[in-house]
Each structure stands twice: as C-alpha cells, then as structure tokens.
Design a protein around this motif. Structure first.
Motif, PDB file in Angstrom:
ATOM      1  N   SER A 319       0.705  -1.860  -0.763  1.00  0.00           N
ATOM      2  CA  SER A 319      -0.077   0.325   0.419  1.00  0.00           C
ATOM      3  C   SER A 319       0.821   1.022  -0.443  1.00  0.00           C
ATOM      4  O   SER A 319       0.297   2.468  -0.391  1.00  0.00           O
ATOM      5  N   ALA A 320       2.036   1.205   0.689  1.00  0.00           N
ATOM      6  CA  ALA A 320       2.603   2.137   0.880  1.00  0.00           C
ATOM      7  C   ALA A 320       3.201   2.547  -0.848  1.00  0.00           C
ATOM      8  O   ALA A 320       3.918   4.023  -1.116  1.00  0.00           O
ATOM      9  N   ALA A 321       3.300   1.647  -1.723  1.00  0.00           N
ATOM     10  CA  ALA A 321       4.102   1.832  -3.643  1.00  0.00           C
ATOM     11  C   ALA A 321       3.388   0.734  -4.142  1.00  0.00           C
ATOM     12  O   ALA A 321       3.775   0.035  -4.416  1.00  0.00           O
ATOM     13  N   PRO A 322       2.195   0.674  -4.838  1.00  0.00           N
ATOM     14  CA  PRO A 322       1.312   0.090  -4.480  1.00  0.00           C
ATOM     15  C   PRO A 322       1.603  -0.097  -6.540  1.00  0.00           C
ATOM     16  O   PRO A 322       0.617  -0.941  -7.129  1.00  0.00           O
ATOM     17  N   THR A 323       2.506   0.737  -7.416  1.00  0.00           N
ATOM     18  CA  THR A 323       1.956   0.477  -8.415  1.00  0.00           C
ATOM     19  C   THR A 323       2.869  -0.809  -9.586  1.00  0.00           C
ATOM     20  O   THR A 323       2.839  -0.740 -10.091  1.00  0.00           O
ATOM     21  N   MET A 324       4.415  -0.632  -8.555  1.00  0.00           N
ATOM     22  CA  MET A 324       4.832  -1.852  -9.311  1.00  0.00           C
ATOM     23  C   MET A 324       4.139  -2.965  -8.780  1.00  0.00           C
ATOM     24  O   MET A 324       4.523  -3.228  -9.939  1.00  0.00           O
ATOM     25  N   ALA A 325       3.581  -3.261  -7.414  1.00  0.00           N
ATOM     26  CA  ALA A 325       2.947  -4.699  -7.263  1.00  0.00           C
ATOM     27  C   ALA A 325       2.032  -4.392  -8.411  1.00  0.00           C
ATOM     28  O   ALA A 325       1.805  -5.936  -8.903  1.00  0.00           O
ATOM     29  N   SER A 326       1.576  -3.722  -8.334  1.00  0.00           N
ATOM     30  CA  SER A 326      -0.185  -3.676  -8.876  1.00  0.00           C
ATOM     31  C   SER A 326       0.206  -4.317 -10.681  1.00  0.00           C
ATOM     32  O   SER A 326      -0.256  -5.168 -11.105  1.00  0.00           O
ATOM     33  N   GLY A 327       1.636  -3.868 -11.153  1.00  0.00           N
ATOM     34  CA  GLY A 327       2.327  -4.259 -12.356  1.00  0.00           C
ATOM     35  C   GLY A 327       1.996  -5.995 -12.470  1.00  0.00           C
ATOM     36  O   GLY A 327       2.189  -6.607 -13.183  1.00  0.00           O
ATOM     37  N   ALA A 328       3.075  -6.382 -11.338  1.00  0.00           N
ATOM     38  CA  ALA A 328       3.432  -7.097 -11.086  1.00  0.00           C
ATOM     39  C   ALA A 328       2.041  -8.361 -10.996  1.00  0.00           C
ATOM     40  O   ALA A 328       3.108  -9.415 -11.410  1.00  0.00           O
ATOM     41  N   ASN A 329       1.676  -7.871 -10.311  1.00  0.00           N
ATOM     42  CA  ASN A 329       0.213  -9.331 -10.929  1.00  0.00           C
ATOM     43  C   ASN A 329       0.033  -8.946 -11.736  1.00  0.00           C
ATOM     44  O   ASN A 329      -0.556 -10.188 -11.713  1.00  0.00           O
ATOM     45  N   ILE A 330      -0.297  -8.125 -12.939  1.00  0.00           N
ATOM     46  CA  ILE A 330      -0.520  -8.471 -14.085  1.00  0.00           C
ATOM     47  C   ILE A 330       0.012  -9.174 -14.481  1.00  0.00           C
ATOM     48  O   ILE A 330      -0.524  -9.661 -15.560  1.00  0.00           O
ATOM     49  N   ALA A 331       1.333  -8.937 -14.766  1.00  0.00           N
ATOM     50  CA  ALA A 331       2.236 -10.292 -15.258  1.00  0.00           C
ATOM     51  C   ALA A 331       2.324 -11.098 -15.208  1.00  0.00           C
ATOM     52  O   ALA A 331       2.195 -12.307 -15.219  1.00  0.00           O
ATOM     53  N   ALA A 332       2.135 -11.071 -13.737  1.00  0.00           N
ATOM     54  CA  ALA A 332       1.584 -12.882 -12.497  1.00  0.00           C
ATOM     55  C   ALA A 332      -0.027 -13.510 -13.444  1.00  0.00           C
ATOM     56  O   ALA A 332       0.472 -14.587 -13.758  1.00  0.00           O
ATOM     57  N   PHE A 333      -0.750 -12.184 -13.585  1.00  0.00           N
ATOM     58  CA  PHE A 333      -1.894 -13.369 -14.845  1.00  0.00           C
ATOM     59  C   PHE A 333      -1.505 -13.330 -15.487  1.00  0.00           C
ATOM     60  O   PHE A 333      -1.853 -14.526 -16.341  1.00  0.00           O
ATOM     61  N   ASN A 334      -0.075 -13.057 -17.017  1.00  0.00           N
ATOM     62  CA  ASN A 334      -0.118 -13.736 -17.342  1.00  0.00           C
ATOM     63  C   ASN A 334       1.005 -14.589 -17.997  1.00  0.00           C
ATOM     64  O   ASN A 334       1.076 -16.151 -18.459  1.00  0.00           O
ATOM     65  N   LEU A 335       1.780 -14.845 -16.666  1.00  0.00           N
ATOM     66  CA  LEU A 335       2.849 -16.327 -16.866  1.00  0.00           C
ATOM     67  C   LEU A 335       1.792 -16.957 -16.105  1.00  0.00           C
ATOM     68  O   LEU A 335       1.859 -17.752 -16.191  1.00  0.00           O
ATOM     69  N   GLY A 336       0.514 -16.737 -15.333  1.00  0.00           N
ATOM     70  CA  GLY A 336      -0.252 -18.117 -14.991  1.00  0.00           C
ATOM     71  C   GLY A 336      -0.607 -18.608 -16.596  1.00  0.00           C
ATOM     72  O   GLY A 336      -1.150 -19.739 -16.334  1.00  0.00           O
TER      73      GLY A 336
END
Length: 394
Positions: A319-336
């Motif tokens: 929550s203190a720095a969500p932008t990169m983590a949010s983008g990484a999770n979008i990448a995780a969906f595609n890796l999945g």
C-alpha cells in the motif's frame, strides 16, 4: 459511481478486444499474409509475452510521472499499435503493431487499478477495480463475437480500425473524466516502489495469482478441442459457447469484487475452492452437453471472480508503493496463462486426451489454494514495508 471508472472500463474494453478478437480472425490474417495458421498464431503468443514484459518494464519506466498522464500516454501507444495493425503491409509489421499495443496492456491495468481504487472509499476499492476490469469481460462477451463478425464481413483490417477508434474515445474519456486528484498520489522513486517487494506477502500474492488463475486458463486454452472432440458440439457452436463463458466472467467479476470488499481472504479461499470443484466436475462430465454448458459458465464466473480480490490483495500488502506491485500482478496473470497453457499442452501431448488440461488446471488451482491458505496463516504486519497508506493519494 465516478464517471472516470467508465472511461477506465472503456480503455479496458479496447485492450481486451485487441487481445482476444484476433483468435477469430486468424484464418483471414494467415491467408492475407500468406503464412500458416501456426505462424499467424504467434501474433497471439507474441502479444502475451509483450504484456508480461511491458507490465514490469513500462511500469518501472513511468513510476515517477503523474498517473493520469501516464494512462493517456499508454492509450496513445495502444492507438499507434492498432493503427499499425490496421495498415500493416506485411506480417512483420503486424507483429510489431501487436507488440506495441501489448506494451501498454499490463501497465494500463496495473496503474489503472491504483487510480480506480483512489476514486472511491476504502471499503469499495475491489468494486472499483472490478469496474475497470468489467471492460475486459465485456470485450469477451460482446466485443469478440461482433469484432469477429465485422472482420469476416468487411475484412480483418476493419476490426483493427474499429479498435483504434475505441482507443481514441477512451483517450478523450480519461482526459476529461478522470480527475487529477484521483490519479495523483505521493509519487515515489523506483527504489521506493521496489521496497514493497521485500514484503513476503507481496511475493506470495504473485504466486497465488499465477497458480490460482493459471489453472483456470490452462483449462480454457484448449476448450475448443474439449467442446468439439469430447462434448460433441459443432465447430460453429464454439463462438457462442465462448459467449456463455464470457457472460460468466462478467458476473463473476462483479460478485467476486463484492465478496472481496466484505472479507478479502475468506472470499479468495472460497472462490478458489469453487474453481477447483467446477474444474473437477467439468472434467468428469465433459461428455455431457448440458453439464458442459453449466460448467463452462461457472468456470468463467468463479475463475474471473478471483481477479479483483487477487489484485486487491497485492495492493494491500504494497500500500505504501502499490504501482509496481500492481503491474507485477498483471504480469503474474499472464505468466499464469502461459503456465496453464504449457502444462495443458504437455498433458495432451502425452496422450491423456482433451479433458486432461481441465484435470491439470484443477491441480494447479489447488496448489494456488494451498499457497493462499499458508499465506493467510502467516499474515502478520511486516516491518519491512512502511505502514503508510498512500494508495492513490489516500
């Protein structure tokens, strides 16, 4: 409901259409460029790879900039990519256009999730994220069949011209409807954003996304073969059966968000249990047309019901720095997606039949459920992440 969410959803609709509509146009594209259908299929896999790469690298590159301006820039990239596809004189140019459009995909949904969450009160954030992703689900329900029909009637290039126009409308919508106060936040450095990844729960969230969503997508990747070779449906029925799947996605996205806003961890655990159960029933009854239709709808519903909660989970722990983590999770969906498709392909190649990807998907989803249960049990305040709630300026 903030009108800015509608503009974000329209952008999501255009991006979802770009990703999925090409599946119905591959024969025409292959014939036009005089390549095999297998080579034409690289336009899909190349897009997916570019999404995963762009979700990380593009997000990292724009981390210092105003989020509204970044979203506008990403849509310009999207428009250019689809314009290249519409005008492509060769297969190579078409591939380049696909890659350019894909580079904006992950960053748009990653940054857009943060912006959407900043438009509403804390207890409605999952719902706001779901609203943005609703554009993606509507692209599957309505956009893909009509986009395919448009391409078949007026040539495949007409579909990409239409997508380009949608991008322009979304650009205007975000420029006028997304308030800067909603998009702005405490803009940190890349180092500050990467600090969030020292929280083990961020990595566990990524693992849950890859496994929990990847299992469903692995089953979906080969669904056309299952429907025709096992269930006995005619090939002409497949597009309309996919509309049924997409309808489930739309409903699941909405209901999953409501459940996540009420109680995030219990909701995700319950949904993954349901996904597993649906996949097992589907695999066991795939030779029955009625059960197949029911399972297809429920697979879309429960599979996509995970999306708002999975995105919300990682944003909570970063929550203190969500932008990169949010983008990484979008990448995780595609890796999945890639992992599920790869494992399902291995099962088919081993001679296990066209229901084997569904069984494999159930096993992958169970592994994601196990990781989620362990992560929830380990859930304690992590001193490595600054306890500052600056999610989208709040």
């Amino acid at each position: 409901m903030p009108l800015g969410l509608v503009a974000l959803a329209l952008g999501g609709f255009g991006i979802g259409l770009t990703e999925f509509v090409i599946m119905g146009l591959l024969p025409e594209i292959a014939a036009d460029f005089e390549v095999s259908e297998a080579v034409a299929g690289y336009l899909i896999s190349g897009y997916a790879l570019a999404v995963a790469v762009g979700a990380i690298l593009v997000t990292a590159a724009v981390i210092r900039f105003d989020r509204k301006r970044v979203l506008l820039g990403l849509l310009v990239l999207f428009i250019i990519g689809n314009l290249m596809s519409a005008l492509a004189p060769s297969y190579e140019t078409m591939m380049a256009g696909r890659i350019v459009a894909a580079l904006c995909h992950g960053a748009f949904f990653g940054i857009g999730s943060v912006v959407a969450a900043g438009m509403v009160s804390p207890n409605r954030r999952a719902g706001a994220i779901a609203m943005m992703f609703a554009g993606l689900t509507i692209a599957n329900v309505l956009g893909v069949p009509f986009g395919t029909l448009l391409g078949q009637q007026f040539g495949w290039r007409s579909t990409f011209w239409a997508i380009t126009a949608i991008g322009v409308v979304a650009l205007i919508g975000i420029a006028t409807l997304v308030r800067s106060s909603a998009a702005d936040s405490v803009h940190g450095t890349l180092r500050a954003e990467l600090w969030a990844f020292r929280n083990k729960q961020v990595w566990l969230s990524i693992a849950v996304t890859i496994l929990g969503f990847g299992g469903m997508f692995g089953a979906f990747t080969y669904i056309a073969f299952t429907l025709t070779e096992v269930s006995g449906f005619a090939t002409s029925s497949v597009p309309w059966l996919l509309v049924l799947f997409g309808s489930g996605m739309f409903i699941g996205n909405h209901l999953g968000a409501k459940a996540a806003d009420r109680a995030l961890a219990p909701a995700l655990i319950s949904i993954l249990v349901a996904v597993t159960a649906v996949l097992v029933v589907f695999a066991a009854t795939a030779d029955n047309k009625t059960m197949t239709m029911i399972s297809l709808f429920l697979m879309g519903a429960f599979g996509f019901a995970t999306v708002p909660g999975l995105q919300m989970r990682i944003m909570n722990y970063a929550s203190a720095a969500p932008t990169m983590a949010s983008g990484a999770n979008i990448a995780a969906f595609n890796l999945g997606n890639a992992l599920g498709a790869w494992l399902g392909g291995i099962a088919i190649a081993a001679g296990l039949g066209f229901t084997s990807p569904i069984w494999v998907g159930a096993a992958v989803t169970v592994s994601g459920l196990i990781v989620l249960v362990i992560a929830s049990a380990m859930d304690r305040p992590d001193t490595k992440t600054p306890p500052v709630a600056v999610l989208a300026g709040r």
